[in-house]
Design a protein around this motif. Structure first.
Motif, PDB file in Angstrom:
ATOM      1  N   ASP A  89       2.747  39.753 -11.276  1.00 54.66           N
ATOM      2  CA  ASP A  89       2.008  38.553 -10.884  1.00 54.66           C
ATOM      3  C   ASP A  89       0.499  38.824 -10.910  1.00 54.66           C
ATOM      4  O   ASP A  89      -0.205  38.670  -9.919  1.00 54.66           O
ATOM      5  CB  ASP A  89       2.466  38.062  -9.507  1.00 54.66           C
ATOM      6  CG  ASP A  89       2.460  39.173  -8.463  1.00 54.66           C
ATOM      7  OD1 ASP A  89       2.349  40.357  -8.844  1.00 54.66           O
ATOM      8  OD2 ASP A  89       2.562  38.854  -7.269  1.00 54.66           O
ATOM      9  N   TYR A  90       0.012  39.242 -12.059  1.00 60.74           N
ATOM     10  CA  TYR A  90      -1.403  39.531 -12.267  1.00 60.74           C
ATOM     11  C   TYR A  90      -1.682  39.342 -13.758  1.00 60.74           C
ATOM     12  O   TYR A  90      -0.760  39.285 -14.579  1.00 60.74           O
ATOM     13  CB  TYR A  90      -1.736  40.965 -11.829  1.00 60.74           C
ATOM     14  CG  TYR A  90      -0.846  42.014 -12.476  1.00 60.74           C
ATOM     15  CD1 TYR A  90      -1.147  42.555 -13.730  1.00 60.74           C
ATOM     16  CD2 TYR A  90       0.322  42.448 -11.843  1.00 60.74           C
ATOM     17  CE1 TYR A  90      -0.317  43.496 -14.331  1.00 60.74           C
ATOM     18  CE2 TYR A  90       1.155  43.380 -12.440  1.00 60.74           C
ATOM     19  CZ  TYR A  90       0.832  43.903 -13.673  1.00 60.74           C
ATOM     20  OH  TYR A  90       1.657  44.824 -14.271  1.00 60.74           O
ATOM     21  N   HIS A  91      -2.953  39.247 -14.117  1.00 60.67           N
ATOM     22  CA  HIS A  91      -3.303  39.144 -15.535  1.00 60.67           C
ATOM     23  C   HIS A  91      -3.325  40.520 -16.204  1.00 60.67           C
ATOM     24  O   HIS A  91      -2.816  40.692 -17.305  1.00 60.67           O
ATOM     25  CB  HIS A  91      -4.667  38.472 -15.707  1.00 60.67           C
ATOM     26  CG  HIS A  91      -4.630  36.992 -15.502  1.00 60.67           C
ATOM     27  ND1 HIS A  91      -5.237  36.374 -14.432  1.00 60.67           N
ATOM     28  CD2 HIS A  91      -4.055  36.001 -16.235  1.00 60.67           C
ATOM     29  CE1 HIS A  91      -5.047  35.064 -14.511  1.00 60.67           C
ATOM     30  NE2 HIS A  91      -4.328  34.811 -15.591  1.00 60.67           N
ATOM     31  N   LEU A  92      -3.971  41.480 -15.517  1.00 59.19           N
ATOM     32  CA  LEU A  92      -3.980  42.832 -16.049  1.00 59.19           C
ATOM     33  C   LEU A  92      -4.163  43.820 -14.908  1.00 59.19           C
ATOM     34  O   LEU A  92      -4.682  43.484 -13.839  1.00 59.19           O
ATOM     35  CB  LEU A  92      -5.061  43.001 -17.129  1.00 59.19           C
ATOM     36  CG  LEU A  92      -6.535  42.770 -16.785  1.00 59.19           C
ATOM     37  CD1 LEU A  92      -7.182  44.023 -16.202  1.00 59.19           C
ATOM     38  CD2 LEU A  92      -7.291  42.336 -18.025  1.00 59.19           C
ATOM     39  N   ALA A  93      -3.697  45.037 -15.130  1.00 56.14           N
ATOM     40  CA  ALA A  93      -3.845  46.120 -14.159  1.00 56.14           C
ATOM     41  C   ALA A  93      -4.855  47.111 -14.714  1.00 56.14           C
ATOM     42  O   ALA A  93      -4.725  47.579 -15.846  1.00 56.14           O
ATOM     43  CB  ALA A  93      -2.504  46.808 -13.914  1.00 56.14           C
ATOM     44  N   ALA A  94      -5.882  47.401 -13.922  1.00 49.79           N
ATOM     45  CA  ALA A  94      -6.932  48.343 -14.316  1.00 49.79           C
ATOM     46  C   ALA A  94      -7.049  49.374 -13.203  1.00 49.79           C
ATOM     47  O   ALA A  94      -7.721  49.141 -12.205  1.00 49.79           O
ATOM     48  CB  ALA A  94      -8.251  47.618 -14.528  1.00 49.79           C
ATOM     49  N   ALA A  95      -6.361  50.481 -13.364  1.00 52.37           N
ATOM     50  CA  ALA A  95      -6.322  51.516 -12.322  1.00 52.37           C
ATOM     51  C   ALA A  95      -6.238  52.896 -12.948  1.00 52.37           C
ATOM     52  O   ALA A  95      -5.516  53.757 -12.476  1.00 52.37           O
ATOM     53  CB  ALA A  95      -5.147  51.263 -11.383  1.00 52.37           C
ATOM     54  N   TRP A  96      -6.970  53.087 -14.051  1.00 45.11           N
ATOM     55  CA  TRP A  96      -6.993  54.366 -14.767  1.00 45.11           C
ATOM     56  C   TRP A  96      -5.566  54.756 -15.165  1.00 45.11           C
ATOM     57  O   TRP A  96      -5.053  55.807 -14.828  1.00 45.11           O
ATOM     58  CB  TRP A  96      -7.667  55.448 -13.932  1.00 45.11           C
ATOM     59  CG  TRP A  96      -8.336  56.478 -14.781  1.00 45.11           C
ATOM     60  CD1 TRP A  96      -7.939  57.768 -14.966  1.00 45.11           C
ATOM     61  CD2 TRP A  96      -9.511  56.330 -15.580  1.00 45.11           C
ATOM     62  NE1 TRP A  96      -8.788  58.432 -15.830  1.00 45.11           N
ATOM     63  CE2 TRP A  96      -9.774  57.551 -16.232  1.00 45.11           C
ATOM     64  CE3 TRP A  96     -10.375  55.275 -15.839  1.00 45.11           C
ATOM     65  CZ2 TRP A  96     -10.843  57.754 -17.096  1.00 45.11           C
ATOM     66  CZ3 TRP A  96     -11.446  55.460 -16.692  1.00 45.11           C
ATOM     67  CH2 TRP A  96     -11.669  56.692 -17.302  1.00 45.11           C
ATOM     68  N   LEU A  97      -4.955  53.872 -15.942  1.00 43.58           N
ATOM     69  CA  LEU A  97      -3.547  54.002 -16.303  1.00 43.58           C
ATOM     70  C   LEU A  97      -3.386  54.484 -17.735  1.00 43.58           C
ATOM     71  O   LEU A  97      -4.191  54.153 -18.610  1.00 43.58           O
ATOM     72  CB  LEU A  97      -2.855  52.640 -16.159  1.00 43.58           C
ATOM     73  CG  LEU A  97      -2.930  51.974 -14.790  1.00 43.58           C
ATOM     74  CD1 LEU A  97      -2.425  50.547 -14.879  1.00 43.58           C
ATOM     75  CD2 LEU A  97      -2.138  52.769 -13.762  1.00 43.58           C
ATOM     76  N   SER A  98      -2.323  55.221 -17.969  1.00 38.37           N
ATOM     77  CA  SER A  98      -1.899  55.574 -19.321  1.00 38.37           C
ATOM     78  C   SER A  98      -0.694  54.713 -19.696  1.00 38.37           C
ATOM     79  O   SER A  98      -0.083  54.086 -18.813  1.00 38.37           O
ATOM     80  CB  SER A  98      -1.542  57.057 -19.403  1.00 38.37           C
ATOM     81  OG  SER A  98      -2.712  57.847 -19.346  1.00 38.37           O
ATOM     82  N   PRO A  99      -0.326  54.660 -20.982  1.00 35.35           N
ATOM     83  CA  PRO A  99       0.835  53.860 -21.368  1.00 35.35           C
ATOM     84  C   PRO A  99       2.063  54.210 -20.547  1.00 35.35           C
ATOM     85  O   PRO A  99       2.358  55.391 -20.331  1.00 35.35           O
ATOM     86  CB  PRO A  99       1.023  54.205 -22.848  1.00 35.35           C
ATOM     87  CG  PRO A  99      -0.338  54.575 -23.319  1.00 35.35           C
ATOM     88  CD  PRO A  99      -0.983  55.276 -22.153  1.00 35.35           C
ATOM     89  N   HIS A 100       2.767  53.195 -20.093  1.00 29.85           N
ATOM     90  CA  HIS A 100       3.928  53.396 -19.220  1.00 29.85           C
ATOM     91  C   HIS A 100       5.155  53.744 -20.053  1.00 29.85           C
ATOM     92  O   HIS A 100       5.277  53.353 -21.206  1.00 29.85           O
ATOM     93  CB  HIS A 100       4.188  52.125 -18.400  1.00 29.85           C
ATOM     94  CG  HIS A 100       4.860  52.385 -17.105  1.00 29.85           C
ATOM     95  ND1 HIS A 100       6.219  52.579 -16.993  1.00 29.85           N
ATOM     96  CD2 HIS A 100       4.360  52.496 -15.852  1.00 29.85           C
ATOM     97  CE1 HIS A 100       6.525  52.776 -15.723  1.00 29.85           C
ATOM     98  NE2 HIS A 100       5.418  52.737 -15.000  1.00 29.85           N
TER      99      HIS A 100
END
Length: 478
Positions: free
Chosen positions: A91-102
């Motif tokens: 339920d968000y547009h994008l996640a920006a939390a220093w993430l790598s591909p899941h």
């Protein structure tokens, strides 16, 4: 008529769902919807400050993207232990939390923004490790829900008795402070944080890479908005080539390699022993000028190491190292009087900031004013004229860092009818002050007007009588 209206409403709703995708939020628009961003606290992602503003490498990048879309941003900041659950809800547009591909194919990500890797941090007094197999029987801490936690879980399947502790609250700097105090033995973190971490906890070292380089991306979640994903990927490609990303990176990394470990250790010691003698003067300066007392203190430390009797061979004197002309201009009767010097230095910085073009925003405005504090307004003005001559932006510190050293060369300073100046020294001064200011913000509380200051009996739990921030502990163990 009612049936027709109802049918029409169902049709509109069906078209809306089809356009948005299964569970996707509608495309953000200036009139109706903010860009909803899932994030977590950290120096690289999102940090809230005392004045209710936010910063962080990805935060600034998100703000630039939202500005391009013409929308506001709604941040949902979650604890490390809750992040994976929130990521899957979508339920968000994008996640920006220093993430790598899941590793879950259902979670769609953006194009790569940065490259990084996971590393092992340990106390400098502990024996260095050269191979992951040496972690057998050891305990390693990482923030829950991070790439490092997943890396450690994978290693634990191969390395006998490797114990992984995932810390569900707090941030990485708190965990590293626990490592610096030897309350934990090892911490897995992102390699990009090493230089920042060494400013606050100088007795750490990185001896063991845990992974190869991996991309950092934005996640669009299990229900991505296709139009938004396309716009984000186009934005990422553009900022990587037009200098926007480099300018944002400079804000967070451009100054962190200036101080040595010995510099940081000495400064932390002076915070404990010398700063209390002058703190009330720095706070008085903030009350009169509005300049954060910790910034003025950082300037004073760079200039004199908080020595009120400091004197240079060119007769620059006092804790703020004022020239005689500047002192006269500011009405200072005795440059060796610490209180007079500190208040005058803060007033001078205000004047230098006010003299800059109105369109210059923060933090560039402050860094450019600090370079003028060192060079003088005349040479600072010459550097800005030179920047225009050379096609650089005089309103951005990122650009001026390469222009200022040119003032030492005749072919450049004569080009703008200036005089020779040590512009390279001004760059070093500003970068050092930025680092000292970062450290003071981490360790010292902001000043509050006397009417808002709590009585000793009313101080919140954990606040020390001196007004210093308590030393951060490691997060709770699962």
């Amino acid at each position: 008529m009612i049936r027709r209206t109802t049918a029409l409403l169902y049709l509109i709703f069906a078209l809306f769902v089809a356009a948005c995708g299964n569970g996707a939020l509608p495309f953000p628009t200036p009139a109706q919807h903010d860009l909803v961003v899932l994030t977590r606290s950290g120096p690289l992602s999102y940090q809230a400050s005392e004045d209710n503003t936010a910063s962080g490498l990805e935060h600034d990048l998100i703000e630039a993207f939202a500005q391009e879309l013409g929308v506001g941003v709604s941040y949902r900041v979650v604890e490390p232990g809750e992040f994976e659950t929130q990521l899957r809800q979508g339920d968000y547009h994008l996640a920006a939390a220093w993430l790598s591909p899941h590793n879950e194919a259902s979670l769609q990500g953006s194009a790569p923004i940065f490259l990084t890797r996971d590393v092992l941090m340990q106390h400098e007094a502990s024996l260095p490790l050269s191979r992951p197999e040496q972690l057998a029987g050891q305990t390693v801490h990482a923030l829950a829900g991070t790439r490092q936690a997943a890396t450690l879980r994978q290693l634990a399947r191969k390395i006998p008795d490797l114990r992984v502790v995932e810390v569900a609250t707090g941030d990485i700097l708190q965990l590293l402070e626990a490592l610096g105090e030897r309350k934990v033995d090892y911490v897995a973190m992102d390699a990009r944080l090493e230089d920042i971490a060494n400013q606050f906890v100088p007795n750490l070292r990185n001896t063991l890479p845990l992974t190869e380089e991996q991309p950092i991306i934005w996640q669009f979640g299990p229900h991505p908005n296709a139009e938004l994903a396309a716009r984000a990927n186009a934005f990422i490609e553009r900022v990587q080539h037009d200098g926007t990303l480099a300018r944002i990176e400079e804000r967070y990394f451009g100054h962190v390699r200036r101080l040595t470990q010995a510099d940081v250790v000495k400064f932390l010691g002076e915070i404990e022993t010398t700063l209390p003698k002058f703190r009330r003067f720095f706070e008085s300066a903030e009350a009169l000028t509005g300049i954060d007392w910790r910034l003025t203190a950082a300037i004073a430390y760079q200039e004199s190491h908080w020595d009120p009797n400091a004197t240079s061979p060119t007769n620059v004197r006092g804790i703020m190292m004022l020239t005689e002309d500047t002192a006269d201009h500011l009405g200072v009767s005795n440059r060796l009087n610490a209180r007079e010097s500190i208040i005058a230095g803060a007033r001078y910085l205000v004047q230098l900031k006010e003299a800059l073009d109105p369109e210059i925003g923060e933090p560039d405005r402050t860094w450019l004013a600090l370079s003028a504090y060192n060079l003088g307004p005349g040479n600072a003005g010459a550097s800005r004229r030179l920047a225009r001559e050379l096609g650089a932006n005089p309103n951005q510190w990122y650009e001026m860092k390469r222009i200022l050293p040119l003032l030492a060369q005749r072919k450049y300073y004569e080009r703008v009818k200036g005089s020779r100046a040590r512009g390279g020294e001004a760059v070093i001064l500003v970068e050092n002050i930025r680092s000292y200011y970062d450290i003071l913000q981490r360790h010292e509380n902001p000043w509050q007007p006397p009417t808002a200051k709590p009585r000793q009996s009313d101080k919140p739990a954990g606040e020390t009588p001196s007004g210093k921030k308590p030393r951060h502990k490691g997060g709770k163990k699962k």
